[in-house]
Design an enzyme around this catalytic site. Structure first.
Site, PDB file in Angstrom:
ATOM      1  N   ASP A 109       0.869  -1.181   0.000  1.00  0.00           N
ATOM      2  CA  ASP A 109       0.000   0.000   0.000  1.00  0.00           C
ATOM      3  C   ASP A 109       0.902   1.226   0.000  1.00  0.00           C
ATOM      4  O   ASP A 109       1.673   1.431   0.931  1.00  0.00           O
ATOM      5  CB  ASP A 109      -0.870  -0.051   1.269  1.00  0.00           C
ATOM      6  CG  ASP A 109      -1.880   1.087   1.319  1.00  0.00           C
ATOM      7  OD1 ASP A 109      -1.804   1.994   0.475  1.00  0.00           O
ATOM      8  OD2 ASP A 109      -2.740   1.065   2.226  1.00  0.00           O
ATOM      9  N   ASP A 121      -3.017   2.542  -5.857  1.00  0.00           N
ATOM     10  CA  ASP A 121      -1.945   2.575  -4.865  1.00  0.00           C
ATOM     11  C   ASP A 121      -1.786   1.274  -4.104  1.00  0.00           C
ATOM     12  O   ASP A 121      -0.946   1.170  -3.241  1.00  0.00           O
ATOM     13  CB  ASP A 121      -2.176   3.734  -3.893  1.00  0.00           C
ATOM     14  CG  ASP A 121      -3.583   3.701  -3.307  1.00  0.00           C
ATOM     15  OD1 ASP A 121      -4.427   2.994  -3.863  1.00  0.00           O
ATOM     16  OD2 ASP A 121      -3.823   4.370  -2.299  1.00  0.00           O
ATOM     17  N   GLU A 122      -2.593   0.276  -4.413  1.00  0.00           N
ATOM     18  CA  GLU A 122      -2.477  -0.974  -3.668  1.00  0.00           C
ATOM     19  C   GLU A 122      -2.339  -2.142  -4.633  1.00  0.00           C
ATOM     20  O   GLU A 122      -2.817  -2.071  -5.761  1.00  0.00           O
ATOM     21  CB  GLU A 122      -3.730  -1.212  -2.807  1.00  0.00           C
ATOM     22  CG  GLU A 122      -3.960  -0.148  -1.761  1.00  0.00           C
ATOM     23  CD  GLU A 122      -5.225  -0.409  -0.947  1.00  0.00           C
ATOM     24  OE1 GLU A 122      -5.631  -1.584  -0.832  1.00  0.00           O
ATOM     25  OE2 GLU A 122      -5.797   0.567  -0.443  1.00  0.00           O
TER      26      GLU A 122
END
Lengths: 90, 420
Positions: B10, B106-107
């Site tokens: 993350d 973003d993950e």
């Protein structure tokens, strides 16, 4: 009142430079000299390291070329299609 | 069976971190990246740690955030830049495994079970990835390491920023179970409330509850959550490239002003349908079903769907169907804030097709050609080089360019057709 800041990234420590390079017939290239913002051209004596790296000082990430220029070591970054350097001192 | 080694990475405060990297002068100030208030997207999309310390939350309106923190630096999003950083992060992940499943920008989940022989155990790989992201991208990541995707994701949330958290089958009862139920993936506000009404407040409570009881409370999600809480999730990390199997093509938008009449809605549906149709043509699909999504200005939403008599990739068909569905399902109790159109039930565009006896097939071919020509014109001369006259009635609504303005689409953990 402006709520939101403009979208611009102008950092005095990020110096975009012109770079001359040799492109090899079998692919790949090597920067051979750079032209600093004052117009002076500095030949690159040797490239000692190439890797992706971020520059916290200049603010950005790119392929970082560690170069020897008249006895000094400098970092030259290729960010997408522009080259930049970190301003020294300050 | 050998236990899997799954990482969840993350990127911390992703948008805000990328902005702070590029603007050293604001790094120590509270910073929030926000949508454009003039387009009514004026909410906090991301914030950095100094901003977080003042209590600002993602999703808040800009004015709320500024009340909490008067010196807040508010920045517009630069999605192009974030996409570039997300791509660079994925390149790093790809050097450790080909099983990388992005979850938003973003993950990502990584199954590194196959490369532990080469790079070391899960923690070592997680630490390497963190170091590389910090050195090469100038932002930080938190990584959770576990034997299933759910615990890996929980792990990445436990220590921030720039940290590795390992959750094993031996320690999850101590580490995961005390966490509040709301931390578990897919426990939203409504579910949390329902659980709390039965005295279930922590993940451990869910794990120890009777699965049949959870099922009667939450439907089949009850059992899924029970399995999640007990570490029994066995959903695979999708291999790179496989996730791109497109199940539907859709587009939705929050309009620049509330929509009040059928004409407003029709205009917006045409804008959306054009972009959906163009993307279907780009990927070589036709759809057999259209879905619409409506949200009123009270943020209540509803969806509806209907079948086409035959597969289509025409914007005109999509917009007409969307309008029919809208008229049948929306009673205009409130003005409309957001609309969406989606083509699903996709088939390949070049597959055989049943012709209709009483329809002008020639005209249909022509229509297809016209739309393809419009795509071509737009590609060469820009989106607004050619437009439907209908869209000229309202400057604001007609000026939406959904294809280029919206590059980021939300994702679901259970993609369509892969429900447990």
């Amino acid at each position: 009142m402006t709520i939101m800041e403009e979208r611009r990234y102008c950092n005095p420590d990020k110096v975009y430079v012109s770079v001359k390079a040799v492109f090899y017939p079998d692919g790949g290239f090597k920067p051979t000299s750079l032209i600093w913002e004052d117009g002076c051209e500095y030949p690159i004596d040797k490239v000692t390291d190439i890797r992706r790296a971020a520059s916290l000082k200049a603010g950005g990430t790119g392929i970082r070329y560690t170069c020897r220029i008249s006895g000094q070591t400098i970092h030259l970054f290729l960010e997408e299609d522009r080259w930049f350097m970190e301003r020294r001192g300050s | 069976m050998k236990e899997r080694v799954i990482l969840h990475s993350d990127l911390n405060n992703f948008y805000a971190s990328v902005e702070c990297l590029h603007r050293p002068e604001i790094r120590d100030k509270p910073v929030a990246v926000c949508g454009d208030p003039l387009l009514r997207h004026g909410i906090v999309l991301a914030k950095n740690y100094p901003a977080k310390a003042t209590g600002i939350q993602t999703g808040e309106a800009i004015w709320q955030a500024q009340q909490k923190c008067p010196g807040l630096v508010v920045l517009p999003p630069n999605f192009g830049l974030y996409l570039r950083f997300a791509r660079l992060a994925r390149e790093i992940y790809a050097s450790y495994t080909d099983q990388v499943e992005p979850f938003g920008l973003d993950e990502a989940w990584l199954d590194v079970g196959g490369s532990c022989q080469v790079f070391g155990d899960g923690r070592e790989i997680a630490d390497r990835i963190r170091t590389r992201i910090k050195e090469e991208l100038g932002v930080t990541a938190s990584v959770g390491v576990s034997y299933n995707k759910i615990f890996a994701k929980l792990g990445s949330d436990m220590k921030k920023p720039d940290a590795t958290t390992v959750i094993t089958s031996d320690n999850f009862r101590q580490t995961v179970w005390p966490l509040p139920a709301g931390d578990l993936l897919y426990v939203g506000r409504a579910t949390k409330r329902k659980l709390a009404s039965r005295g279930v407040t922590s993940i451990g409570d869910i794990a120890l509850a009777d699965p049949a009881g959870l099922r009667s409370l939450l439907g089949k999600w009850g059992e899924v959550l029970w399995a999640f809480a007990n570490g029994l999730d066995c959903s695979p990390v999708v291999r790179m490239g496989e996730e791109s199997q497109i199940k539907s093509v859709g587009n939705s938008i929050t309009t620049p002003r509330d929509l009040k009449t059928d004409a407003d809605v029709e205009m917006t549906f045409y804008v959306l349908s054009e972009s959906v149709a163009e993307r279907m043509r780009q990927h070589g699909f036709k759809c057999r079903t259209a879905q619409i999504y409506i949200r009123d200005n009270n943020l209540c939403s509803l969806g509806a769907q209907g079948k086409f008599p035959r597969p289509t990739q025409l914007a005109a068909d999509l917009a007409a169907k969307a309008m029919t569905l809208f008229r049948a399902h929306y009673a205009w109790e409130k003005p409309v804030r957001s609309l969406g159109v989606k083509g699903t039930d996709l088939v390949a565009a070049d597959c055989c097709e049943q012709l209709f006896l009483f329809e002008d097939e020639e005209r249909r071919r022509k229509q297809e050609k016209i739309e393809a020509t419009v795509d071509d014109l737009r590609h060469r001369f820009g989106h607004f080089s050619i437009q439907r006259a209908l869209l000229l009635q309202d400057e604001k609504l007609g000026a939406i360019n959904p294809k280029e303005d919206h590059v980021i689409h939300p994702v679901a953990f259970f993609k369509e057709g892969r429900l447990p």
